[in-house]
Design an enzyme around this catalytic site. Structure first.
Site, PDB file in Angstrom:
ATOM      1  N   ASP A 151     -16.437  71.853 122.607  1.00 45.13           N
ATOM      2  CA  ASP A 151     -16.519  71.839 124.076  1.00 45.13           C
ATOM      3  C   ASP A 151     -16.412  73.267 124.614  1.00 45.13           C
ATOM      4  OD1 ASP A 151     -16.600  68.911 124.616  1.00 45.13           O
ATOM      5  OD2 ASP A 151     -14.734  68.992 123.473  1.00 45.13           O
ATOM      6  N   LYS A 155     -15.038  77.441 132.707  1.00 42.05           N
ATOM      7  CA  LYS A 155     -14.300  78.248 133.688  1.00 42.05           C
ATOM      8  C   LYS A 155     -13.312  79.174 132.984  1.00 42.05           C
ATOM      9  CE  LYS A 155     -14.609  74.778 137.267  1.00 42.05           C
ATOM     10  NZ  LYS A 155     -13.991  73.581 137.791  1.00 42.05           N
TER      11      LYS A 155
HETATM   12  C1  LIG Z   1     -19.428  68.710 122.712  1.00 43.48           C
HETATM   13  S1  LIG Z   1     -19.045  67.453 121.591  1.00 43.48           S
HETATM   14  C2  LIG Z   1     -20.047  67.864 120.156  1.00 43.48           C
HETATM   15  C3  LIG Z   1     -20.179  66.731 119.197  1.00 43.48           C
HETATM   16  C4  LIG Z   1     -20.919  67.030 117.881  1.00 43.48           C
HETATM   17  N1  LIG Z   1     -20.265  68.084 117.121  1.00 43.48           N
HETATM   18  C5  LIG Z   1     -22.371  67.347 118.105  1.00 43.48           C
HETATM   19  O1  LIG Z   1     -22.793  68.461 117.772  1.00 43.48           O
HETATM   20  O2  LIG Z   1     -23.108  66.490 118.577  1.00 43.48           O
HETATM   21  C6  LIG Z   1     -17.407  67.978 121.102  1.00 43.48           C
HETATM   22  C7  LIG Z   1     -16.614  66.855 120.442  1.00 43.48           C
HETATM   23  O3  LIG Z   1     -15.394  67.397 119.949  1.00 43.48           O
HETATM   24  C8  LIG Z   1     -14.324  66.495 120.201  1.00 43.48           C
HETATM   25  N2  LIG Z   1     -13.094  67.322 120.179  1.00 43.48           N
HETATM   26  C9  LIG Z   1     -12.800  68.362 121.000  1.00 43.48           C
HETATM   27  N3  LIG Z   1     -11.646  68.939 120.633  1.00 43.48           N
HETATM   28  C10 LIG Z   1     -11.196  68.253 119.521  1.00 43.48           C
HETATM   29  C11 LIG Z   1     -10.056  68.385 118.702  1.00 43.48           C
HETATM   30  N4  LIG Z   1      -9.142  69.344 118.894  1.00 43.48           N
HETATM   31  N5  LIG Z   1      -9.909  67.520 117.679  1.00 43.48           N
HETATM   32  C12 LIG Z   1     -10.821  66.554 117.453  1.00 43.48           C
HETATM   33  N6  LIG Z   1     -11.931  66.371 118.213  1.00 43.48           N
HETATM   34  C13 LIG Z   1     -12.122  67.224 119.245  1.00 43.48           C
HETATM   35  C14 LIG Z   1     -14.700  65.855 121.510  1.00 43.48           C
HETATM   36  O4  LIG Z   1     -14.073  64.600 121.693  1.00 43.48           O
HETATM   37  C15 LIG Z   1     -16.221  65.727 121.365  1.00 43.48           C
HETATM   38  O5  LIG Z   1     -16.566  64.499 120.743  1.00 43.48           O
END
Ligand SMILES: C[S@@+](CC[C@H](N)C(=O)[O-])C[C@H]1O[C@@H](n2cnc3c(N)ncnc32)[C@H](O)[C@@H]1O
Length: 253
Positions: A151, A155
């Site tokens: 993610d 900001k």
């Molecule tokens: C922007 S999505 C990208 C998903 C995938 N990697 C893709 O390329 O399609 C980021 C994912 O990371 C997960 N996520 C973010 N921080 C995390 C953390 N600390 N531990 C586990 N999952 C996390 C979110 O729930 C989300 O599903």
């Protein structure tokens, strides 16, 4: 389904800065079915702290027992619905992959996909992957770490929530085995540059390509990545290698 514990009043729960949004985890019928059918095979339950996504400090998993074999171990943080994960797991049956994802509906879809593809070399933990990497893996025990499209937290006041920062880079360097790889990708230029700065400065890590890495052929374009491409963004890949530790000191970082 695990939820924040009702026994702990919300106001008293200490909320760490995390890289994800804690959001409602309502599943559709097919996700609920996938969870019920496949959790026994793919989900590894770990003890949690105050919130369901926070992994307890004393949590432990015997990964060899969880996979029923000893194989090079890969950790993916944030696989989402697992498009890349399933494809990479199928392409690399010789490795075992532990995926940490906080969003339960995505985990359900991911498990459904793993089952459809008949994959046996993936296990999934619902929880914060940064804590999981720290608490469930010994130093120098991880062959590869994958963080694809974390993610972006645009900001400036949210940048502290980005997964890839100096503290996480130090943790990654300590958990990677000598010669191990950390593969990253993002479709946000400023995050890509920040990642490169952070990893260049991280002791024990070395950029394999002295700049952006070529796209890893095996990594498929996920829906998330395609949205970025459709919006005209450029995708940057990075690959860093864990430098060998000094044999004499036995240092883990
Ligand atoms: C922007 S999505 C990208 C998903 C995938 N990697 C893709 O390329 O399609 C980021 C994912 O990371 C997960 N996520 C973010 N921080 C995390 C953390 N600390 N531990 C586990 N999952 C996390 C979110 O729930 C989300 O599903």
């Amino acid at each position: 389904m695990p939820t924040d514990s009702p026994a702990v009043p919300r106001a008293r729960v200490h909320r760490d800065v995390v890289s994800y949004v804690r959001r409602s985890a309502r599943m559709n019928d097919s996700q609920r079915r996938a969870w019920e059918t496949h959790a026994g095979r793919y989900l590894v339950e770990v003890p949690t702290r105050e919130t369901s996504t926070s992994i307890a400090e004393d949590a432990h998993v015997d990964w060899d027992a969880a996979f029923g074999r000893h194989a090079p171990r890969v950790v993916e943080i944030g696989p989402g619905r697992g498009e890349a994960l399933a494809s990479l797991a199928a392409a690399h049956p010789e490795v075992d992959i532990v995926a940490f994802e906080v969003f339960e509906p995505a985990v359900a879809s991911l498990m459904g996909r793993l089952a459809r593809d008949g994959l046996t070399n993936v296990r999934v933990v619902v929880g914060n992957g940064a804590e999981g990497l720290e608490r469930l893996f010994a130093p120098a025990s991880v062959a590869e770490l994958w963080t694809f499209f974390p993610d972006p937290w645009h900001k400036a006041r949210h940048h502290k929530r980005r997964l890839v920062g100096p503290a996480f880079a130090g943790l990654a360097a300590s958990r990677l085995a000598d010669g191990g790889r950390w593969r990253l990708a993002t479709d946000w230029d400023d995050y890509a540059l920040a990642m490169r700065d952070v990893l260049d400065a991280a002791p024990g890590l070395q950029n394999e390509h002295a700049g952006w890495a070529p796209r890893w052929d095996a990594r498929p374009v996920t829906k998330y990545e395609q949205r970025g491409l459709d919006a005209g963004r450029r995708v940057h890949d990075l690959t860093y290698r864990r430098l060998p530790r000094a044999a004499a000191t036995g240092a883990d970082a």
